[in-house]
Design a protein around this motif. Structure first.
Motif, PDB file in Angstrom:
ATOM      1  N   THR A  23     -20.860  42.660 -21.830  1.00 21.54           N
ATOM      2  CA  THR A  23     -20.318  41.450 -21.208  1.00 21.54           C
ATOM      3  C   THR A  23     -20.875  40.165 -21.802  1.00 21.54           C
ATOM      4  OG1 THR A  23     -21.954  41.581 -19.443  1.00 21.54           O
ATOM      5  CG2 THR A  23     -19.824  42.602 -19.021  1.00 21.54           C
ATOM      6  N   LEU A  26     -18.337  38.236 -23.754  1.00 23.66           N
ATOM      7  CA  LEU A  26     -17.108  37.838 -23.067  1.00 23.66           C
ATOM      8  C   LEU A  26     -17.233  36.439 -22.500  1.00 23.66           C
ATOM      9  CD1 LEU A  26     -16.412  41.105 -21.028  1.00 23.66           C
ATOM     10  CD2 LEU A  26     -15.428  40.448 -23.229  1.00 23.66           C
ATOM     11  N   ASP A  27     -16.089  35.771 -22.365  1.00 24.55           N
ATOM     12  CA  ASP A  27     -16.141  34.462 -21.713  1.00 24.55           C
ATOM     13  C   ASP A  27     -16.321  34.662 -20.207  1.00 24.55           C
ATOM     14  OD1 ASP A  27     -13.636  35.148 -20.707  1.00 24.55           O
ATOM     15  OD2 ASP A  27     -12.544  33.821 -22.058  1.00 24.55           O
ATOM     16  N   ASP A  28     -16.564  33.586 -19.493  1.00 25.40           N
ATOM     17  CA  ASP A  28     -16.882  33.664 -18.062  1.00 25.40           C
ATOM     18  C   ASP A  28     -15.778  34.338 -17.250  1.00 25.40           C
ATOM     19  OD1 ASP A  28     -19.305  32.472 -18.516  1.00 25.40           O
ATOM     20  OD2 ASP A  28     -18.624  30.456 -17.957  1.00 25.40           O
ATOM     21  N   ALA A  29     -14.523  34.004 -17.544  1.00 23.81           N
ATOM     22  CA  ALA A  29     -13.403  34.579 -16.784  1.00 23.81           C
ATOM     23  C   ALA A  29     -13.332  36.096 -16.976  1.00 23.81           C
ATOM     24  CB  ALA A  29     -12.092  33.928 -17.201  1.00 23.81           C
ATOM     25  N   ASP A  30     -13.529  36.553 -18.217  1.00 20.14           N
ATOM     26  CA  ASP A  30     -13.496  37.993 -18.487  1.00 20.14           C
ATOM     27  C   ASP A  30     -14.682  38.712 -17.852  1.00 20.14           C
ATOM     28  OD1 ASP A  30     -11.098  37.927 -19.847  1.00 20.14           O
ATOM     29  OD2 ASP A  30     -12.042  37.700 -21.819  1.00 20.14           O
ATOM     30  N   GLN A  31     -15.841  38.075 -17.836  1.00 20.01           N
ATOM     31  CA  GLN A  31     -17.004  38.665 -17.180  1.00 20.01           C
ATOM     32  C   GLN A  31     -16.743  38.840 -15.684  1.00 20.01           C
ATOM     33  OE1 GLN A  31     -20.569  36.436 -17.995  1.00 20.01           O
ATOM     34  NE2 GLN A  31     -20.451  36.768 -20.216  1.00 20.01           N
ATOM     35  N   GLU A  32     -16.120  37.848 -15.079  1.00 15.24           N
ATOM     36  CA  GLU A  32     -15.800  37.932 -13.654  1.00 15.24           C
ATOM     37  C   GLU A  32     -14.776  39.030 -13.377  1.00 15.24           C
ATOM     38  OE1 GLU A  32     -14.661  34.119 -12.107  1.00 15.24           O
ATOM     39  OE2 GLU A  32     -16.479  33.172 -12.872  1.00 15.24           O
ATOM     40  N   ARG A  33     -13.780  39.161 -14.259  1.00 17.91           N
ATOM     41  CA  ARG A  33     -12.777  40.227 -14.097  1.00 17.91           C
ATOM     42  C   ARG A  33     -13.424  41.604 -14.211  1.00 17.91           C
ATOM     43  NH1 ARG A  33      -9.899  37.243 -18.030  1.00 17.91           N
ATOM     44  NH2 ARG A  33      -8.670  35.662 -16.999  1.00 17.91           N
ATOM     45  N   ASN A  34     -14.307  41.748 -15.179  1.00 16.53           N
ATOM     46  CA  ASN A  34     -14.995  43.023 -15.370  1.00 16.53           C
ATOM     47  C   ASN A  34     -15.813  43.373 -14.134  1.00 16.53           C
ATOM     48  OD1 ASN A  34     -17.255  44.824 -16.106  1.00 16.53           O
ATOM     49  ND2 ASN A  34     -16.346  44.726 -18.152  1.00 16.53           N
TER      50      ASN A  34
END
Length: 62
Positions: A23, A26-34
């Motif tokens: 992670t 990954l950008d912040d949005a992708d980290q949150e989705r994960n």
């Protein structure tokens, strides 16, 4: 394979793959989705099934 065992195996594989994603890259949005996906999958129970209303014809393929 028993459908419940197969579903459990698939959930395990998806959760394992999400846990192995690096992670940091990954950008912040992708980290949150994960993180959201991991939390949702950890809360899934194969013992709880939605009530079948009988209004829809369903078939289980084996």
């Amino acid at each position: 394979m028993n459908p419940d065992v197969e579903q459990g195996y698939r959930l395990h594989c998806v959760l394992s793959n999400l846990n192995w994603i690096e992670t940091a890259g990954l950008d912040d949005a992708d980290q949150e989705r994960n993180e959201a996906a991991r939390i949702l999958l950890q809360n899934v129970s194969l013992l709880s099934h939605p009530q079948h209303s009988g209004d829809v014809d369903t078939q289980v393929e084996s």
